[in-house]
Design a protein around this motif. Structure first.
Motif, PDB file in Angstrom:
ATOM      1  N   LYS A  43       3.623  45.593  93.249  1.00 62.63           N
ATOM      2  CA  LYS A  43       3.331  47.024  93.188  1.00 62.63           C
ATOM      3  C   LYS A  43       1.867  47.286  93.467  1.00 62.63           C
ATOM      4  O   LYS A  43       1.037  46.385  93.390  1.00 62.63           O
ATOM      5  N   GLU A  44       1.560  48.537  93.775  1.00 58.22           N
ATOM      6  CA  GLU A  44       0.180  48.905  94.010  1.00 58.22           C
ATOM      7  C   GLU A  44      -0.553  49.075  92.679  1.00 58.22           C
ATOM      8  O   GLU A  44       0.054  49.356  91.641  1.00 58.22           O
ATOM      9  N   ARG A  45      -1.861  48.926  92.745  1.00 59.32           N
ATOM     10  CA  ARG A  45      -2.678  49.113  91.551  1.00 59.32           C
ATOM     11  C   ARG A  45      -2.612  50.580  91.127  1.00 59.32           C
ATOM     12  O   ARG A  45      -2.635  51.486  91.980  1.00 59.32           O
ATOM     13  N   GLU A  46      -2.532  50.806  89.821  1.00 59.94           N
ATOM     14  CA  GLU A  46      -2.417  52.164  89.316  1.00 59.94           C
ATOM     15  C   GLU A  46      -3.405  52.429  88.185  1.00 59.94           C
ATOM     16  O   GLU A  46      -3.801  51.514  87.452  1.00 59.94           O
ATOM     17  N   PHE A  47      -3.768  53.681  88.047  1.00 56.46           N
ATOM     18  CA  PHE A  47      -4.671  54.139  87.003  1.00 56.46           C
ATOM     19  C   PHE A  47      -3.995  54.043  85.644  1.00 56.46           C
ATOM     20  O   PHE A  47      -2.802  54.358  85.508  1.00 56.46           O
ATOM     21  N   VAL A  48      -4.758  53.630  84.624  1.00 56.92           N
ATOM     22  CA  VAL A  48      -4.240  53.548  83.261  1.00 56.92           C
ATOM     23  C   VAL A  48      -4.971  54.528  82.348  1.00 56.92           C
ATOM     24  O   VAL A  48      -4.355  55.361  81.683  1.00 56.92           O
ATOM     25  N   ALA A  49      -6.310  54.418  82.305  1.00 56.97           N
ATOM     26  CA  ALA A  49      -7.081  55.251  81.384  1.00 56.97           C
ATOM     27  C   ALA A  49      -8.529  55.277  81.818  1.00 56.97           C
ATOM     28  O   ALA A  49      -9.012  54.334  82.456  1.00 56.97           O
ATOM     29  N   THR A  50      -9.237  56.342  81.439  1.00 60.33           N
ATOM     30  CA  THR A  50     -10.646  56.464  81.749  1.00 60.33           C
ATOM     31  C   THR A  50     -11.385  57.087  80.578  1.00 60.33           C
ATOM     32  O   THR A  50     -10.797  57.823  79.780  1.00 60.33           O
ATOM     33  N   ILE A  51     -12.674  56.782  80.482  1.00 57.36           N
ATOM     34  CA  ILE A  51     -13.513  57.317  79.419  1.00 57.36           C
ATOM     35  C   ILE A  51     -14.867  57.682  79.998  1.00 57.36           C
ATOM     36  O   ILE A  51     -15.413  56.959  80.832  1.00 57.36           O
ATOM     37  N   SER A  52     -15.401  58.801  79.567  1.00 58.82           N
ATOM     38  CA  SER A  52     -16.695  59.265  80.061  1.00 58.82           C
ATOM     39  C   SER A  52     -17.816  58.374  79.550  1.00 58.82           C
ATOM     40  O   SER A  52     -17.631  57.549  78.655  1.00 58.82           O
ATOM     41  N   TRP A  53     -19.003  58.551  80.095  1.00 63.90           N
ATOM     42  CA  TRP A  53     -20.125  57.698  79.737  1.00 63.90           C
ATOM     43  C   TRP A  53     -20.443  57.772  78.254  1.00 63.90           C
ATOM     44  O   TRP A  53     -20.844  56.790  77.631  1.00 63.90           O
ATOM     45  N   SER A  54     -20.244  58.950  77.660  1.00 62.89           N
ATOM     46  CA  SER A  54     -20.555  59.135  76.238  1.00 62.89           C
ATOM     47  C   SER A  54     -19.384  58.759  75.335  1.00 62.89           C
ATOM     48  O   SER A  54     -19.549  58.637  74.120  1.00 62.89           O
ATOM     49  N   GLY A  55     -18.203  58.624  75.926  1.00 62.31           N
ATOM     50  CA  GLY A  55     -17.006  58.401  75.119  1.00 62.31           C
ATOM     51  C   GLY A  55     -16.347  59.683  74.656  1.00 62.31           C
ATOM     52  O   GLY A  55     -15.314  59.651  73.998  1.00 62.31           O
ATOM     53  N   GLY A  56     -16.915  60.808  75.025  1.00 64.63           N
ATOM     54  CA  GLY A  56     -16.401  62.078  74.530  1.00 64.63           C
ATOM     55  C   GLY A  56     -15.156  62.580  75.241  1.00 64.63           C
ATOM     56  O   GLY A  56     -14.463  63.460  74.722  1.00 64.63           O
ATOM     57  N   ARG A  57     -14.884  62.055  76.414  1.00 63.81           N
ATOM     58  CA  ARG A  57     -13.699  62.479  77.170  1.00 63.81           C
ATOM     59  C   ARG A  57     -12.886  61.255  77.554  1.00 63.81           C
ATOM     60  O   ARG A  57     -13.431  60.261  78.034  1.00 63.81           O
ATOM     61  N   THR A  58     -11.598  61.363  77.345  1.00 71.07           N
ATOM     62  CA  THR A  58     -10.676  60.300  77.744  1.00 71.07           C
ATOM     63  C   THR A  58      -9.457  60.923  78.417  1.00 71.07           C
ATOM     64  O   THR A  58      -9.048  62.039  78.082  1.00 71.07           O
ATOM     65  N   TYR A  59      -8.901  60.186  79.367  1.00 71.46           N
ATOM     66  CA  TYR A  59      -7.709  60.631  80.079  1.00 71.46           C
ATOM     67  C   TYR A  59      -6.799  59.419  80.265  1.00 71.46           C
ATOM     68  O   TYR A  59      -7.291  58.299  80.455  1.00 71.46           O
ATOM     69  N   TYR A  60      -5.498  59.686  80.249  1.00 69.58           N
ATOM     70  CA  TYR A  60      -4.528  58.601  80.318  1.00 69.58           C
ATOM     71  C   TYR A  60      -3.430  58.900  81.326  1.00 69.58           C
ATOM     72  O   TYR A  60      -3.073  60.061  81.548  1.00 69.58           O
ATOM     73  N   ALA A  61      -2.887  57.844  81.893  1.00 73.31           N
ATOM     74  CA  ALA A  61      -1.673  57.987  82.687  1.00 73.31           C
ATOM     75  C   ALA A  61      -0.532  58.361  81.743  1.00 73.31           C
ATOM     76  O   ALA A  61      -0.505  57.943  80.581  1.00 73.31           O
ATOM     77  N   ASP A  62       0.395  59.152  82.244  1.00 73.73           N
ATOM     78  CA  ASP A  62       1.516  59.584  81.406  1.00 73.73           C
ATOM     79  C   ASP A  62       2.296  58.400  80.849  1.00 73.73           C
ATOM     80  O   ASP A  62       2.837  58.459  79.746  1.00 73.73           O
ATOM     81  N   SER A  63       2.347  57.323  81.607  1.00 71.39           N
ATOM     82  CA  SER A  63       3.145  56.164  81.211  1.00 71.39           C
ATOM     83  C   SER A  63       2.604  55.438  79.991  1.00 71.39           C
ATOM     84  O   SER A  63       3.332  54.674  79.350  1.00 71.39           O
ATOM     85  N   VAL A  64       1.334  55.673  79.655  1.00 69.48           N
ATOM     86  CA  VAL A  64       0.732  54.971  78.510  1.00 69.48           C
ATOM     87  C   VAL A  64       0.258  55.924  77.422  1.00 69.48           C
ATOM     88  O   VAL A  64      -0.165  55.462  76.353  1.00 69.48           O
ATOM     89  N   LYS A  65       0.329  57.216  77.672  1.00 70.10           N
ATOM     90  CA  LYS A  65      -0.172  58.203  76.725  1.00 70.10           C
ATOM     91  C   LYS A  65       0.556  58.055  75.385  1.00 70.10           C
ATOM     92  O   LYS A  65       1.772  57.956  75.330  1.00 70.10           O
ATOM     93  N   GLY A  66      -0.223  58.025  74.314  1.00 74.03           N
ATOM     94  CA  GLY A  66       0.339  57.867  72.984  1.00 74.03           C
ATOM     95  C   GLY A  66       0.508  56.420  72.552  1.00 74.03           C
ATOM     96  O   GLY A  66       0.751  56.149  71.374  1.00 74.03           O
TER      97      GLY A  66
END
Length: 122
Positions: A43-66
């Motif tokens: 499979k192709e590489r896929e996004f999982v999660a990201t965090i801002s430089w300060s740690g104040g913002r995070t985002y997740y792929a739907d497949s791993v959220k929670g």
């Protein structure tokens, strides 16, 4: 210049947990957003999660959220991925990456680690 080295992968049973670490070299670590991507066999590489430089913002792929949590410790130049309730579909090579800002897109990332294998058995 930032060098990234992942650790913490391994074999775990379904329902188990792992914590991945990504250690960064370089004095500019705290200025980068950090992310985790994964690539499963065939499979192709896929996004999982990201965090801002300060740690104040995070985002997740739907497949791993929670189930997964990304965090960072700028004093230790390290970003983490806490993975709970692991499932066989989470089996992949997990790699961390650094970018000027949070992004879902691989092409926005300047630096990559070599990856660490996570295998989830059923």
């Amino acid at each position: 210049q930032v060098q990234l080295v992942e650790s913490g992968g391994g074999l775990v049973q379904a329902g188990g947990s792992l914590r991945l670490s990504c250690a960064a070299s370089g004095r500019t670590f705290s200025s980068y957003a950090m992310s985790w991507f994964r690539q499963a066999p065939g499979k192709e590489r896929e996004f999982v999660a990201t965090i801002s430089w300060s740690g104040g913002r995070t985002y997740y792929a739907d497949s791993v959220k929670g189930r997964f949590t990304i965090s960072r410790d700028n004093a230790k130049n390290t970003v983490y991925l806490h993975m709970n309730s692991l499932q066989p579909k989470d089996t992949a090579v997990y790699a961390c990456a650094a970018a000027p800002t949070e992004s879902y897109y691989q092409t926005d990332y300047d630096y990559w680690g070599q990856g660490t294998q996570v295998t989830v058995s059923s």
